[in-house]
Structure formats: C-alpha cells, structure tokens
Design an enzyme around this catalytic site. Sequence first.
Site, short mmCIF file in Angstrom:
data_model
loop_
_atom_site.label_atom_id
_atom_site.label_comp_id
_atom_site.label_asym_id
_atom_site.label_seq_id
_atom_site.Cartn_x
_atom_site.Cartn_y
_atom_site.Cartn_z
N THR A 20 0.82 -1.21 0.00
CA THR A 20 0.00 0.00 0.00
C THR A 20 0.86 1.27 0.00
O THR A 20 1.69 1.46 0.88
CB THR A 20 -0.90 0.01 1.25
N GLU A 21 0.63 2.13 -1.00
CA GLU A 21 1.30 3.43 -1.10
C GLU A 21 2.82 3.31 -1.02
O GLU A 21 3.51 4.21 -0.54
CB GLU A 21 0.80 4.38 0.01
N LEU A 22 3.33 2.18 -1.49
CA LEU A 22 4.77 1.88 -1.48
C LEU A 22 5.37 1.94 -0.08
O LEU A 22 6.55 2.26 0.09
CB LEU A 22 5.54 2.80 -2.43
#
Lengths: 400, 433
Positions: A147-149
């Site tokens: 998630t979101e890097l």
Amino acid sequence: MSVSVCFYFQVHQPFRLRKDYNFFSIGPDHSYEDVNSNRSILLKIANKCYLPTNNLMLKLINRHKGAFKISYSISGVILEQFELYAPHVLDSFKALVDTGCVELINETYYHSLSFLKSKDEFREQVTAHKNKIRELFGYNCTTFRNTELIYNNELAAEVEKMGYKTILAEGIERILGWRSPNFVYYPASAPKLKLLLKNYRLSDDIAFRFSNRGWHDFPLTAEKYASWVHSIAGNGEVIGLFMDYETFGEHQWEDTGIFNFMEALPEKIFAHPDYRFQTPSEVAQTYPPVGPIDSVHYVSWADIDRDLSAWLGNPMQDSALEFAYSLESAVKKTQDPALIHTWRKLLTSDHYYYVCTKWFNDGDVHKYFNPYENPYDAYMVYINVLNDLKLTLKQRGVLP
Amino acid sequence: MRVLMFGWEFPPFISGGLGTACFGLTKQLAKRNVKILFVLPKIKGASQVEAAGDITIIGGQNYLSNEIEEVKKKISFFEKEFTVNSPLRPYISYESYKDYLEKIKEFEKESNGLHSSKGNFSIDFSGDYGQDLLSEVARFALVGRYLAQRESFDIIHAHDWMTFLAAIEAKKISGKPLVIHVHATEIDRCGENCNSEVFNLEKHGMENADRIIAVSHRTKEIIIQYYQIDPNKISVVHNGVDLDEIYQYDKTTRPFKNEKMVLYLGRITMQKGPDYFLEAAHLVVKRVQNVRFVMAGSGDMTRRLIERMAALRIADRFHFTGFLGKTDRERLFAMSDLYVMPSVSEPFGITPLEAMRYNIPVIISKQSGVAELLSNVIKVDFWDVNKLASAIINVLERPQIASSLSEHNNEILQKMNWGVAADKVIDVYNSYR
C-alpha cells in the site's frame, strides 16, 4: 547498453463511509458505506480516466507491436467496485492483460496498512488479492508492492518468504544515500528479492507537475520529457515511473493535454535506440542487482515526507488504527465472511488519510482526495462505525 | 402592558440557553396578558444554516414545532416585518467569528436569492460582513431607535449585551424604562481573559438600565463586584424549565445493553468545562467497564477535545455528537443515566433541570447559578476532576444513590416553572407603572 522504462500504475478507490453516520446510528444502523457516492465517483473516474486511458494504452500496445509495456496494481476493493458498478471497465483491463504486454502486481486486497499492525492479516489480504487476480484475469503475480509503497527491511523479508521475486519501493535518498534509483537493487533483508525503485522526479513530473503553470518546465511536451529520460543513458539501467493511474484524466484533466502527451511519449522514447519498455518482472530478470538497500525505517511514496505520516502520527489516526485492529481476533472468531469483509474494508488506508492534520503543502493533496470537510469529521464517522461493529461483535458473543 | 423586547434567538433556531429562556419566559408572560413586541434579528445565512440542520434532525418527530407556533401567535414578532441581516451570535468569540463568517459566505453562495424579504423593511447590517463585531452591535442600535419612533410600549426589556445598545437607543427616544436581563456576562464567558469592549458594553447597559434582572444570585454578585452596579437595582429571577417537552424513550431499547450512559450537553467552550468532563471520563473508564460517555454540542474547543479523547484512547467509550437540534437533545437526555454540568462559570445553567425532567441524577459544578436552587444534587468544584470521577462512579455503581438523588426531581421542578419567573418579571415591570 540498454535502458528500460518501467511504468507501474496504481488503480484504487476505497469504499467511502457515510458522512452522516452519527452517534444515533450506532446500534440500529449497520450500513456504513456511502453507496451512492461510491458508485457515482467510480463511474465518474471510469469515464474520465479508466476507460479513455485503457483505450489509449491498448492503442499504444498495438501501435508499437508489443514493444510498449506497462504494469498495474489494481486493489481488491476497486476490483469489487468494478464488478458492482462498472463491469465494462473490468473488461477493458482484461483486454489489456490479454495483450501479454501488461504485468499485474499483487498488493493487499484492501489497500490496507495491515503490515504495520498484523502480519497474519497482511498475509491473508495478500493471498486474497492473489486469488482475486487469478480468478478475474487468470494471472499469477510475481511482483509485489505494498500500500502506497510503504516499505522497509521487514516487509521485504516477509514478501520474499511469500515467494515473490520482485518488490517496488520509493526511490528516496533516505534509503539510497548517494546511489541512483535507476538500477535494480536487492533488499538487505531479502537477497533473493529484486528491488525496483521509483524515480520520483521523473514520475512526479507527470503525476504532479504536468499541468502546473508555475513550474519552470511548463508546458511539458513528450519530446522534452523523452530528452530527460534519455539523459540517463550511460548512468542508469531502469527508470521506474510509478504513479496513480488517475493521473490520466482525473488528477490531470484531459484539457491539460495529458492524453496527447502519453500518446506521443513511447515514440519519443524509442527515438533513442538503447531505450525500451519493460514490466517490473522483466526488469528484474534482465538486470542483476547492483547492491543492497538497507531500509530499517518505513518509507512510502506519500507526501513530501515519504513516510507513514499521511496515515499515522496524530492521536486520532493512531487511536483509529489501534481500535480497528483491536477487533481483529473477535471479527475472525465469528467466521462470518460478510462481517470479516466489512471489517476489512474499514482497514483501507484512505480512512486514515482522511484524518491527516498536516495542512500545509500536502494538505492540499489530502483535501483534494478527502470527502470530509475536515479530519475531525472523518475521524468521528470512522469511530462511530467501529463502535457499531464492536457492538455487533458483542451481540455475537465474540467480545465480552 | 406592552413590552418592547430585544432578543437574539428563539426556537427552533437556537444555539444555547438564551433562546430556550426567551421562549419559556415569553410564553408565560403572554399567558399573563403581557403584550410583547419581540425584536429578533433574523440572522442572515446563519439561522438558515442551523435551520437546515434542524429540519434534517427533527425529521418526522418535530413534536415541538406546534407549540412554538402557538406561542409565536401570541407574541408580535418584529422579525416578520423587520429583518436584521447580521451575523451576530450571542456566544461567539472573536476567534470563531471569522470562521463563522466564512461559513455564512459559503452558505449564501449556495442559497443565493433564498433570503429575499419581500416587501419588508430590511436593513442589511453587514452587506460585506465587516470584521468588527462591535460595529454590528452599533448598527443594530439603529433598529432600537427606529422602533421606538414607530411603536408604542410601556417598558423595554433587553436580553444580554448584544441588544443593550438597541435598547438604550429605544429608551432615549421613548423615555420608557429599561429593564436589562443578564443571562451571562463576559466574566463567565472569558474569565480573566476578558474582552474589555464587550465588558464595557455590558457595563454601559447596566448603568443605563432602570432595573437589572439577574438569572441567579451568583450573577448578581458578579454584576455588583465586577461592574460596580448598585445592588438595589438588581432583582434575581431564576430561570424555569418547561415540563411538558418530554421525549418518550424506552431505555431498554438502548443499543448499548448493560451499560450506563453519562451525558454532557452544552457548548464545547472553556466556560462550560468540557475538558474536565473528558478527563473525569478517562478516570472513570479506567475503573468501570460498563459505562459510556457522550458529549453533545459544538464549540471552539471541539477539535482540541477530540484529539485529547483520541490520545487517551477512549474512542470506544466516549462519543461526540456534534451540534444537535432540539429533538435529538431531548432524545439524549432520555437515553442517559446521569447528567454532568462541569461549568467553569455558569450564570444559571438550565440543562441540569432539563435532565432532571427525565428522572436522572445530575452532578453540577459549584460554580453555577442553578446550584443555588438544587439541594439534592452532587456539587463539585469544576476543577476537581478526581472528585467528579468518584462522584460519577458512585452514582453509576450504587443504584440507591442514583435513585435517592433523582426521586424528588419532579417536586423540585414543579417549583421551578417559567410561570414563577414570569410573575417575578411582571413585578419588576410593575415597579415602574
């Protein structure tokens, strides 16, 4: 010496909650989601972004006879919304995958922060996403992005253990030091895994700055952009262009020229004979890693801080996350798939993003994505919903 | 007798006790054949914002609206033909005033044209919403002068500081006696960080008044001590409580079974002591399992308190409802097991009486006017969070204490009706006939 341009697009929309879910709703009212806005937002974005951009990508793949390649991570919660409200969008993604020029990437099904709170839940959500992708696309993923890097050593080790070959992260100086993001690395904690990094300057030129009239490089043409990409030849092997898919048509509207830019770009990139497009797993197979990346602390691609502070750090966000995960074992004890699913949809990172109180700079972006007037309202709705869920768990006898 | 009365709010558009008090009082005065010309600024935008909220909240059960309409029929309302477009609010602070203007502006954009007062005399008091609250008050004074020239009346009665200049103007023109009714002072609202301009306005009103009605002996003392007003000029008339407006609710249908519910209901501002309620709640939930706290209302401390509540990690036991309409307020009283009013400085404090109508015990701060009237309640110093917490635990865990505290509620309330207050107000009027 060839250089690979590696596009990865994130496709995600949360199940937003009802803004009118108040104290009196707790108990009698178990419908948490704003079905109407979720449907209308999805359809709006489908028309502005997903459908036209998918068409464009398909056209580019055909035009360049398979030489143009891209990758997607499509969250489980948006796949569900496609199934519910826009099956034609799902079909257009299937058509893209069928070209063989598209790689699909695994993530947590619910686009959640689960790795931070519960490794069990994290593994279950990744498996759920893997299965969903296999079911819808007949595709087996070998690349993972969180998630979101959100990324650190511990995550890389876990992902390696789960059998993935490649992982994506933000190419930020904090973990790179003097090194360039334009090479393949491996996580210090997971030597068998290939680590691909985002070139955030070149990515954000498209994702954030493209239509910014105050930017000294405005307007950005495909030619100009390709010249920047070409300047890396000789001191880099891969250029990770990672961004939200909604960049096309939604964050950057059609009238900014973003579609024309993208349509012209591959040809301009190909003007340099050393350049090609590759998907993350192809990049990982092509280039040997040049060294380890040691990331003790979490990094992400969010805000200027590129850490966890978009979702965590203020007391409301922290208490919300703790509250949500405190229900995990009780929720699972019910063995009720619908209830477990309801709880998991509440774990989507967007719910915490809405409660962010960092107003300056990043606040503008937060405001753009935020259905609430302020983070306090967002927090109250979220907490009210959790309280109702907790009450349900008590009634089911799985909580004292 | 005809009274020219200046007020700021009236149900259903109210933000606090002042509107409730004006309603209760005028209803009983009207019954006693007092003719009232009630000058109520129709607050442009603002009342519509709240009205819109009220309409949603009341839904199908606006059981109060008929009664309000009945009372309104008996009183001549100048708002009907006289619109004062002003963003003035009785409880507003300088800080929140700016926010408020923003909100109104936004609303006006949306409701463009909604508010035209057809054929009525209308003064747009703040076309561009000037930033100076006090100049709004000064402009409202023009209303007083205008009405005094046009209407005939025997006495002028003004509720709280924002109406004082208008009432003084009316007195200058008409020569009629002026009664000012002090529901709250700047000393209560701001303590030592007093806004001297508001304070001066209050003092100016008190000095020009022929008679002052204070809502409690506590308020009378403040008027004497801080405003240096002659004690002989001040009469104490305690507020009353309306006993008819009861929300029917079956507590066994509460969603939280086997739990007690403790209520705070009021503006979330320094004066009301909501932070002490929150800290006490934290102490209580550490020791008692089956209890839930609800804070109803809004105000400039809301955000800070939400963050504090989150930091204390009691989000599964402490709820904020936001601003509520009348019906939901009543519903909350009906749902609760205990009412707490921890005010730092409360001139009167009508909410404990409202809570008592639902036969529940109340805990009030010693720093409240209503404490003068109630002997059978628990009184604590607002700052004594530990004592407040133990008092809450005592009431929650010992049913006999709870019932002994609430068993005489009804008899007590019977004596505190608005009829008694209206009689006393008429006595004050009559001292000038």
